[in-house]
Design a protein around this motif. Structure first.
Motif, PDB file in Angstrom:
ATOM      1  N   ALA A 104      82.890  21.058  57.097  1.00 45.71           N
ATOM      2  CA  ALA A 104      81.785  21.857  57.640  1.00 45.71           C
ATOM      3  C   ALA A 104      80.644  20.939  58.096  1.00 45.71           C
ATOM      4  N   ARG A 105      80.381  19.898  57.333  1.00 44.42           N
ATOM      5  CA  ARG A 105      79.328  18.947  57.708  1.00 44.42           C
ATOM      6  C   ARG A 105      79.725  18.168  58.956  1.00 44.42           C
ATOM      7  N   GLY A 106      81.007  17.799  59.051  1.00 46.51           N
ATOM      8  CA  GLY A 106      81.464  17.078  60.233  1.00 46.51           C
ATOM      9  C   GLY A 106      81.382  17.933  61.489  1.00 46.51           C
ATOM     10  N   VAL A 107      81.723  19.219  61.366  1.00 46.54           N
ATOM     11  CA  VAL A 107      81.630  20.132  62.506  1.00 46.54           C
ATOM     12  C   VAL A 107      80.183  20.257  62.964  1.00 46.54           C
ATOM     13  N   ARG A 108      79.261  20.341  62.012  1.00 52.42           N
ATOM     14  CA  ARG A 108      77.839  20.463  62.351  1.00 52.42           C
ATOM     15  C   ARG A 108      77.354  19.207  63.068  1.00 52.42           C
ATOM     16  N   ILE A 109      77.765  18.042  62.582  1.00 55.08           N
ATOM     17  CA  ILE A 109      77.358  16.789  63.220  1.00 55.08           C
ATOM     18  C   ILE A 109      77.926  16.705  64.638  1.00 55.08           C
ATOM     19  N   ALA A 110      79.201  17.087  64.793  1.00 59.33           N
ATOM     20  CA  ALA A 110      79.825  17.047  66.115  1.00 59.33           C
ATOM     21  C   ALA A 110      79.133  17.999  67.076  1.00 59.33           C
ATOM     22  N   LYS A 111      78.725  19.173  66.581  1.00 56.20           N
ATOM     23  CA  LYS A 111      78.035  20.147  67.434  1.00 56.20           C
ATOM     24  C   LYS A 111      76.676  19.617  67.865  1.00 56.20           C
ATOM     25  N   VAL A 112      75.959  18.970  66.949  1.00 57.78           N
ATOM     26  CA  VAL A 112      74.655  18.391  67.287  1.00 57.78           C
ATOM     27  C   VAL A 112      74.824  17.287  68.323  1.00 57.78           C
ATOM     28  N   MET A 113      75.847  16.449  68.147  1.00 58.55           N
ATOM     29  CA  MET A 113      76.082  15.364  69.096  1.00 58.55           C
ATOM     30  C   MET A 113      76.428  15.910  70.486  1.00 58.55           C
ATOM     31  N   ALA A 114      77.271  16.953  70.532  1.00 62.18           N
ATOM     32  CA  ALA A 114      77.655  17.536  71.817  1.00 62.18           C
ATOM     33  C   ALA A 114      76.447  18.139  72.524  1.00 62.18           C
ATOM     34  N   THR A 115      75.600  18.845  71.776  1.00 57.58           N
ATOM     35  CA  THR A 115      74.407  19.445  72.364  1.00 57.58           C
ATOM     36  C   THR A 115      73.436  18.377  72.839  1.00 57.58           C
ATOM     37  N   ALA A 116      73.327  17.289  72.077  1.00 58.39           N
ATOM     38  CA  ALA A 116      72.448  16.193  72.475  1.00 58.39           C
ATOM     39  C   ALA A 116      72.941  15.534  73.766  1.00 58.39           C
ATOM     40  N   ILE A 117      74.251  15.438  73.939  1.00 54.70           N
ATOM     41  CA  ILE A 117      74.809  14.863  75.164  1.00 54.70           C
ATOM     42  C   ILE A 117      74.484  15.748  76.366  1.00 54.70           C
ATOM     43  N   VAL A 118      74.574  17.073  76.182  1.00 56.03           N
ATOM     44  CA  VAL A 118      74.214  17.996  77.259  1.00 56.03           C
ATOM     45  C   VAL A 118      72.742  17.842  77.628  1.00 56.03           C
ATOM     46  N   LEU A 119      71.891  17.704  76.608  1.00 56.00           N
ATOM     47  CA  LEU A 119      70.462  17.501  76.855  1.00 56.00           C
ATOM     48  C   LEU A 119      70.229  16.201  77.613  1.00 56.00           C
ATOM     49  N   LEU A 120      70.925  15.145  77.220  1.00 57.92           N
ATOM     50  CA  LEU A 120      70.798  13.864  77.908  1.00 57.92           C
ATOM     51  C   LEU A 120      71.272  13.968  79.357  1.00 57.92           C
ATOM     52  N   PHE A 121      72.355  14.714  79.577  1.00 58.79           N
ATOM     53  CA  PHE A 121      72.844  14.915  80.938  1.00 58.79           C
ATOM     54  C   PHE A 121      71.815  15.651  81.784  1.00 58.79           C
ATOM     55  N   GLY A 122      71.177  16.681  81.220  1.00 60.96           N
ATOM     56  CA  GLY A 122      70.154  17.424  81.950  1.00 60.96           C
ATOM     57  C   GLY A 122      68.970  16.550  82.323  1.00 60.96           C
ATOM     58  N   LEU A 123      68.534  15.712  81.393  1.00 60.49           N
ATOM     59  CA  LEU A 123      67.413  14.813  81.681  1.00 60.49           C
ATOM     60  C   LEU A 123      67.788  13.777  82.742  1.00 60.49           C
ATOM     61  N   THR A 124      69.025  13.266  82.654  1.00 63.56           N
ATOM     62  CA  THR A 124      69.484  12.298  83.652  1.00 63.56           C
ATOM     63  C   THR A 124      69.563  12.931  85.034  1.00 63.56           C
ATOM     64  N   LEU A 125      70.050  14.177  85.070  1.00 62.70           N
ATOM     65  CA  LEU A 125      70.148  14.878  86.350  1.00 62.70           C
ATOM     66  C   LEU A 125      68.767  15.135  86.941  1.00 62.70           C
ATOM     67  N   LEU A 126      67.799  15.445  86.092  1.00 60.14           N
ATOM     68  CA  LEU A 126      66.422  15.614  86.568  1.00 60.14           C
ATOM     69  C   LEU A 126      65.900  14.329  87.201  1.00 60.14           C
ATOM     70  N   TRP A 127      66.174  13.205  86.550  1.00 60.44           N
ATOM     71  CA  TRP A 127      65.727  11.913  87.072  1.00 60.44           C
ATOM     72  C   TRP A 127      66.400  11.597  88.407  1.00 60.44           C
ATOM     73  N   LEU A 128      67.713  11.880  88.502  1.00 61.68           N
ATOM     74  CA  LEU A 128      68.428  11.628  89.749  1.00 61.68           C
ATOM     75  C   LEU A 128      67.920  12.531  90.875  1.00 61.68           C
ATOM     76  N   CYS A 129      67.576  13.770  90.545  1.00 60.65           N
ATOM     77  CA  CYS A 129      67.028  14.682  91.560  1.00 60.65           C
ATOM     78  C   CYS A 129      65.673  14.193  92.053  1.00 60.65           C
ATOM     79  N   ALA A 130      64.874  13.607  91.136  1.00 60.49           N
ATOM     80  CA  ALA A 130      63.578  13.060  91.540  1.00 60.49           C
ATOM     81  C   ALA A 130      63.763  11.890  92.501  1.00 60.49           C
ATOM     82  N   LEU A 131      64.775  11.051  92.233  1.00 54.84           N
ATOM     83  CA  LEU A 131      65.063   9.943  93.148  1.00 54.84           C
ATOM     84  C   LEU A 131      65.577  10.459  94.483  1.00 54.84           C
ATOM     85  N   TRP A 132      66.387  11.509  94.435  1.00 50.45           N
ATOM     86  CA  TRP A 132      67.012  12.063  95.640  1.00 50.45           C
ATOM     87  C   TRP A 132      65.985  12.738  96.544  1.00 50.45           C
TER      88      TRP A 132
END
Length: 207
Positions: free
Chosen positions: A97-125
């Motif tokens: 259960a703890r491993g599933v929670r950690i994996a879910k947090v990591m996956a959500t954090a990756i999505v957040l990082l992708f959104g921020l990266t996409l925002l930065w790329l759109c600003a450059l574009w």
């Protein structure tokens, strides 16, 4: 007691702001999805009727394509908040259960990082800083940077393409806000919100 409440309040305010922004965005996306689905259906029916009548409208096809594009990005943003995006659970099913929670947090954090990266790329574009330096003259910006996004127009509608491409930074911003709200919930910093009103039933997200 009052001192404790005042100490907690400032730290909780940004969290509430993120959750409020996510809820408002999701509400707007609900109406936008319905609107684009209605528009797409109408455009398809109009295309069928006009072709059958022998008076085809040349701009309908392009309008339908852009409707699908907008519907896809708005729907993808809403699915991020509703946790209806695809998930491969072949590995996490074997976790504790703890491993599933950690994996879910990591996956959500990756999505957040992708959104921020996409925002930065759109600003450059879109280069709003360069556009301002050029005195908001699209031709001067294109001559200096070879960025023709503000001078191009669509083939049949004749609309400026930058206005249609704005769906990208809007999608990046909304996905960033939604993923931040999801991360706060996964970290148990805020209670998990129910999205039954959006789904139209008591079904919750699957992830």
């Amino acid at each position: 007691m009052n001192e404790q409440a005042s100490a907690v309040q400032p730290s909780a305010a940004p969290l509430r702001l993120v959750m409020w922004m996510s809820a408002k965005l999701l509400m707007a996306e609900r109406f936008a999805v319905a609107g684009f689905m209605f528009l797409l259906t109408g455009l398809i029916l109009l295309n069928v009727v006009t072709r059958y009548a022998g008076v085809s409208l040349y701009w309908v096809d392009e309008s339908a394509v852009y409707s699908v594009v907008f519907l896809t990005f708005v729907g993808a943003s809403a699915m991020t908040r509703l946790r209806l995006d695809f998930a491969v659970t072949l590995l996490t099913e074997r976790f504790s259960a703890r491993g599933v929670r950690i994996a879910k947090v990591m996956a959500t954090a990756i999505v957040l990082l992708f959104g921020l990266t996409l925002l930065w790329l759109c600003a450059l574009w879109l280069d709003p800083v360069g556009m301002a330096r050029a005195g908001f003259d699209a031709r001067e910006l294109a001559a200096k940077t070879f960025n023709f996004i503000y001078t191009e127009r669509t083939q049949t509608l004749g609309w400026p393409v930058w206005a249609l491409y704005m769906i990208m930074p809007l999608f990046a911003l909304s996905m960033t806000v939604h993923s931040a709200a999801n991360l706060l919930e996964d970290l148990d910093l805020v209670p998990r919100a129910s999205q039954a009103a959006f789904l139209g039933s008591g079904i919750e997200g699957v992830n």
